[in-house]
Design an enzyme around this catalytic site. Structure first.
Site, PDB file in Angstrom:
ATOM      1  N   ASN A 114       0.849  -1.178  -0.002  1.00  0.00           N
ATOM      2  CA  ASN A 114      -0.074  -0.041  -0.041  1.00  0.00           C
ATOM      3  C   ASN A 114       0.867   1.194   0.027  1.00  0.00           C
ATOM      4  O   ASN A 114       0.463   2.210  -0.491  1.00  0.00           O
ATOM      5  CB  ASN A 114      -1.099  -0.034   1.283  1.00  0.00           C
ATOM      6  CG  ASN A 114      -0.557  -0.130   2.509  1.00  0.00           C
ATOM      7  OD1 ASN A 114       0.729  -0.550   2.657  1.00  0.00           O
ATOM      8  ND2 ASN A 114      -1.145   0.356   3.533  1.00  0.00           N
ATOM      9  N   GLY A 161       3.100  -4.864   7.834  1.00  0.00           N
ATOM     10  CA  GLY A 161       1.957  -5.619   6.914  1.00  0.00           C
ATOM     11  C   GLY A 161       0.961  -6.067   7.896  1.00  0.00           C
ATOM     12  O   GLY A 161       0.650  -5.495   8.924  1.00  0.00           O
ATOM     13  N   GLU A 217       5.079  -3.051  12.212  1.00  0.00           N
ATOM     14  CA  GLU A 217       4.094  -2.125  12.025  1.00  0.00           C
ATOM     15  C   GLU A 217       2.957  -2.995  11.520  1.00  0.00           C
ATOM     16  O   GLU A 217       2.914  -3.163  10.338  1.00  0.00           O
ATOM     17  CB  GLU A 217       4.694  -0.941  11.014  1.00  0.00           C
ATOM     18  CG  GLU A 217       5.702  -0.134  11.684  1.00  0.00           C
ATOM     19  CD  GLU A 217       5.381   0.694  12.602  1.00  0.00           C
ATOM     20  OE1 GLU A 217       4.160   0.871  13.200  1.00  0.00           O
ATOM     21  OE2 GLU A 217       6.364   1.384  13.463  1.00  0.00           O
ATOM     22  N   CYS A 272      -3.257   1.569   6.491  1.00  0.00           N
ATOM     23  CA  CYS A 272      -3.515   1.273   7.991  1.00  0.00           C
ATOM     24  C   CYS A 272      -3.773   2.447   8.936  1.00  0.00           C
ATOM     25  O   CYS A 272      -4.241   2.033  10.044  1.00  0.00           O
ATOM     26  CB  CYS A 272      -1.843   0.818   8.641  1.00  0.00           C
ATOM     27  SG  CYS A 272      -0.713   1.949   8.285  1.00  0.00           S
ATOM     28  N   GLU A 286       8.856   3.463  14.322  1.00  0.00           N
ATOM     29  CA  GLU A 286       9.703   4.085  13.234  1.00  0.00           C
ATOM     30  C   GLU A 286       9.497   5.541  13.235  1.00  0.00           C
ATOM     31  O   GLU A 286       8.624   6.345  13.830  1.00  0.00           O
ATOM     32  CB  GLU A 286       9.155   3.669  11.885  1.00  0.00           C
ATOM     33  CG  GLU A 286       9.011   1.933  12.000  1.00  0.00           C
ATOM     34  CD  GLU A 286       8.897   1.450  10.610  1.00  0.00           C
ATOM     35  OE1 GLU A 286       8.050   1.902   9.818  1.00  0.00           O
ATOM     36  OE2 GLU A 286       9.397   0.439   9.861  1.00  0.00           O
TER      37      GLU A 286
HETATM   38  P1  NAP Z   1       0.821  -8.680   4.310  1.00  0.00           P
HETATM   39  O1  NAP Z   1       0.160  -9.707   3.525  1.00  0.00           O
HETATM   40  O2  NAP Z   1       1.234  -9.209   5.763  1.00  0.00           O
HETATM   41  O3  NAP Z   1       2.218  -8.239   3.485  1.00  0.00           O
HETATM   42  C1  NAP Z   1       3.242  -7.486   4.147  1.00  0.00           C
HETATM   43  C2  NAP Z   1       4.652  -7.976   3.389  1.00  0.00           C
HETATM   44  O4  NAP Z   1       4.922  -9.327   3.912  1.00  0.00           O
HETATM   45  C3  NAP Z   1       4.812  -8.253   1.912  1.00  0.00           C
HETATM   46  O5  NAP Z   1       6.006  -7.926   1.471  1.00  0.00           O
HETATM   47  C4  NAP Z   1       4.440  -9.731   1.911  1.00  0.00           C
HETATM   48  O6  NAP Z   1       4.964 -10.201   0.449  1.00  0.00           O
HETATM   49  C5  NAP Z   1       4.977 -10.346   2.925  1.00  0.00           C
HETATM   50  N1  NAP Z   1       4.826 -11.812   3.425  1.00  0.00           N
HETATM   51  C6  NAP Z   1       3.730 -12.255   3.082  1.00  0.00           C
HETATM   52  N2  NAP Z   1       3.562 -13.582   3.140  1.00  0.00           N
HETATM   53  C7  NAP Z   1       4.742 -13.805   3.820  1.00  0.00           C
HETATM   54  C8  NAP Z   1       5.294 -14.782   4.447  1.00  0.00           C
HETATM   55  N3  NAP Z   1       4.807 -16.061   4.786  1.00  0.00           N
HETATM   56  N4  NAP Z   1       6.439 -14.780   5.126  1.00  0.00           N
HETATM   57  C9  NAP Z   1       7.127 -13.586   4.961  1.00  0.00           C
HETATM   58  N5  NAP Z   1       6.878 -12.469   4.490  1.00  0.00           N
HETATM   59  C10 NAP Z   1       5.568 -12.463   3.952  1.00  0.00           C
HETATM   60  O7  NAP Z   1       0.230  -7.492   4.314  1.00  0.00           O
HETATM   61  P2  NAP Z   1      -0.287  -6.491   3.109  1.00  0.00           P
HETATM   62  O8  NAP Z   1      -1.794  -7.234   2.621  1.00  0.00           O
HETATM   63  O9  NAP Z   1       0.934  -6.466   2.064  1.00  0.00           O
HETATM   64  O10 NAP Z   1      -0.684  -5.115   3.762  1.00  0.00           O
HETATM   65  C11 NAP Z   1      -1.688  -4.553   4.151  1.00  0.00           C
HETATM   66  C12 NAP Z   1      -1.444  -4.776   5.858  1.00  0.00           C
HETATM   67  O11 NAP Z   1      -0.393  -3.919   6.193  1.00  0.00           O
HETATM   68  C13 NAP Z   1      -2.554  -4.095   6.448  1.00  0.00           C
HETATM   69  O12 NAP Z   1      -3.082  -5.171   7.807  1.00  0.00           O
HETATM   70  C14 NAP Z   1      -2.247  -2.831   6.963  1.00  0.00           C
HETATM   71  O13 NAP Z   1      -2.751  -2.235   8.339  1.00  0.00           O
HETATM   72  C15 NAP Z   1      -0.823  -3.150   7.329  1.00  0.00           C
HETATM   73  N6  NAP Z   1       0.024  -1.754   7.380  1.00  0.00           N
HETATM   74  C16 NAP Z   1       0.486  -1.561   8.424  1.00  0.00           C
HETATM   75  C17 NAP Z   1       1.563  -0.157   8.380  1.00  0.00           C
HETATM   76  C18 NAP Z   1       1.859   0.260   9.742  1.00  0.00           C
HETATM   77  O14 NAP Z   1       2.846   0.926   9.468  1.00  0.00           O
HETATM   78  N7  NAP Z   1       1.138  -0.016  10.965  1.00  0.00           N
HETATM   79  C19 NAP Z   1       1.442   0.387   7.158  1.00  0.00           C
HETATM   80  C20 NAP Z   1       1.024  -0.032   5.994  1.00  0.00           C
HETATM   81  C21 NAP Z   1       0.152  -1.498   5.948  1.00  0.00           C
HETATM   82  P3  NAP Z   1       3.923 -10.488  -0.704  1.00  0.00           P
HETATM   83  O15 NAP Z   1       2.918  -9.255  -0.853  1.00  0.00           O
HETATM   84  O16 NAP Z   1       4.931 -10.613  -1.910  1.00  0.00           O
HETATM   85  O17 NAP Z   1       3.276 -11.504  -0.421  1.00  0.00           O
END
Ligand code: NAP
Length: 494
Positions: free
Chosen positions: A169, A245, A267, A301, A474
């Site tokens: 995102n 994530g 995060e 997020c 961060e």
């Molecule tokens: P996600 O599915 O958890 O993915 C985040 C990262 O983790 C991506 O690089 C993803 O790679 C990787 N990943 C996925 N499966 C993995 C595994 N089994 N082992 C290691 N790495 C793995 O999250 P998302 O859907 O991309 O992002 C949305 C989430 O992020 C939401 O819950 C949002 O609230 C959160 N977020 C939090 C913040 C904050 O600062 N708190 C900021 C932005 C977003 P791939 O995409 O290549 O699978």
């Protein structure tokens, strides 16, 4: 005529510098493909068109990035602080100089409106600029000796190799926020960007090369996340992991990192409450509500998921908010509409599920509610009123352009409802009463509280969540903490 096979061949609009669009991983200062030649397709969510293919590294290939980062560490850590600062400053300048191309790359792979993409480039660059300064002063704490005839010192030292894992995102800013802090602290980096948005991270690697970064200090590895990240989690040489994530993957990495006792920054997800009391100017609160809900098309997020509005102003807020929502434009990010596409079909299906569930439980649909005809990944900006507490949308992140509103009677009740979640990233509070602002800011169990405004983040301030929204912070000086070890030295004078 021969077919154009260049990485930029499929772009609907041309980059002024096509060499920013790299398709291989960046390891030890070199562009590196998968040893078996595997690739991963990247599509434009606005229309499903194929943007290109990036390398899909194997676990063994991915370990080469740790080898490179580990090898580069002693020299990078041994530089004078001002020398590391100079590299970061040059990186900041390269990012700023290429703002337009970086924004275009981001809009194409992520879908967000161009003006939001430009905003993210500026936001992302600001962390590099900030940490270029902080790199110069890693050891500012002094300690007065408590022992006779002894001199004591406390040093901060870089931990070693840091693994950074970032979501789709915010494909650029999440990486600079982590990488600049780690590099400033003297760590070297292996990074995995989301497979859905790898090009922004690869462009950052290209710009790091141009900034003259020593080989191996900033490695970017693309491929299937479980394949390329798992070897880092079990590698003793990787000392710190910073992840942004979902809470679900965060917990998985937490478990995987336990074996080698890694320092962790997490995060994770958010489920922000937006609380408005009756003493607020409704029009300005509605302005802020639109920003808090619909930035990044709701895929944020920090996105407000639960709107709690005090009873006397509830109907008027719902009316104005629904009118403003209905006026939002929806379309491809290149047209700079207000709302772009969602990232994938799963996200669109989640909007449908949350809307259907809320309606089945008695909510009222004020505007939107279904897929948008701009394309298969577009969803109408939607407002639901009278949403009951047991609706899914009141319990979990929606991560899309659907807003859920409910009314409340008094302060104690609304604070209890706002805190009634495992998430604790950000809360939005709207009221003019200074004593209530103080009481509520204290009571809200969130890492960030935004009072009468939406935008609160920035490089000099700590970003992060409480409860299951994360660990560590961060931005600010605190952003370097997980990348440093504390060493205490006590010297006898005798
Ligand atoms: P996600 O599915 O958890 O993915 C985040 C990262 O983790 C991506 O690089 C993803 O790679 C990787 N990943 C996925 N499966 C993995 C595994 N089994 N082992 C290691 N790495 C793995 O999250 P998302 O859907 O991309 O992002 C949305 C989430 O992020 C939401 O819950 C949002 O609230 C959160 N977020 C939090 C913040 C904050 O600062 N708190 C900021 C932005 C977003 P791939 O995409 O290549 O699978």
């Amino acid at each position: 005529m021969s077919k154009d096979h260049s990485p930029t061949a499929n772009l609907p609009r041309k980059l002024s510098d096509p060499s920013l669009l790299q398709s291989q991983s960046h390891i030890g200062g070199e562009w590196t493909g998968a040893s078996g030649g595997e690739t991963l397709a990247v599509t434009n969510p606005a229309d499903g068109s194929h943007l290109g293919d990036v390398s899909a590294l194997s676990a063994e290939d991915s370990t080469l990035a740790v080898d490179a980062a580990h090898k580069a560490f002693p020299n990078w850590a041994g530089l004078l602080p001002q020398e590391r600062a100079a590299f970061l400053r040059k990186w900041f300048e390269e990012i700023s100089k290429n703002r337009e191309d970086l924004a275009l790359i981001m809009t194409l792979e992520q879908g967000k409106p161009l003006s939001e993409a430009r905003g993210e480039i500026d936001y992302g660059a600001s962390f590099v600029e900030f940490y270029a300064e902080e790199a110069k002063r890693p050891n500012i704490e002094g300690v007065t000796s408590h022992l006779p005839d002894a001199e004591v010192e406390v040093w901060r030292e870089p931990v070693g190799v840091a693994a950074l894992i970032t979501p789709w995102n915010f494909p650029l800013a999440m990486l600079t926020r982590k990488a600049a802090a780690a590099l400033a602290a003297g760590c070297t980096v292996v990074a995995h960007p989301s497979g859905e948005t790898p090009y922004s991270a690869l462009a950052l690697a290209e710009l790091a090369k141009r900034a003259g970064f020593p080989a191996g200090i900033f490695n970017v590895v693309t491929g299937s996340a479980p394949v390329v990240v798992e070897p880092w989690m079990s590698d003793k040489r990787v000392k710190a992991v910073s992840f942004t994530g979902s809470t679900e993957i965060g917990k998985l990495l937490y478990r995987q990192g336990a074996e080698t006792v890694k320092r962790l920054v997490m995060e994770l997800g958010g489920h922000a409450p937006f609380i408005m009391f009756g003493d607020t100017d409704i029009e300005s609160a509605v302005d802020e509500a639109i920003k808090a809900k619909f930035a990044t098309s709701g895929q944020d997020c920090l996105g407000a998921n639960r709107f709690f509005i005090e009873k006397p102003v509830y109907d008027e807020f719902c009316k104005q908010f629904a009118e403003r929502t209905a006026a939002l434009t929806v379309g491809p990010g290149l047209d700079d509409c207000d709302i772009g596409p969602l990232m994938h079909e799963k996200a669109v299906a989640k909007q449908e599920e949350h809307v259907a569930d809320a309606l089945a439980k008695g909510a009222r649909l004020l505007v939107g509610g279904k897929r948008h005809d701009a394309g298969s990944l577009f969803f109408e900006p939607t407002v639901l009123a009278d949403v009951p507490a047991d609706a899914l949308i009141m319990q979990e992140e929606t991560f899309g352009p659907v807003a859920a509103i409910a009314s409340f009677d008094d302060e104690a009740e609304v604070l209890q409802r706002a805190n009634d979640t495992e998430y604790g990233l950000v809360a939005y509070l709207h009221t003019q009463d200074p004593r209530r602002i103080y009481r509520a800011s204290r009571a809200l169990q969130f890492g960030m509280v935004a009072v009468n405004r939406t935008k609160v983040t920035g490089a000099p301030v700590p970003f992060g969540g409480m409860k299951q929204s994360g660990l560590g912070r961060e931005g600010s000086r605190l952003g370097m903490e997980a990348f440093t070890e504390i060493k205490y030295v006590c010297r006898d004078w005798a």
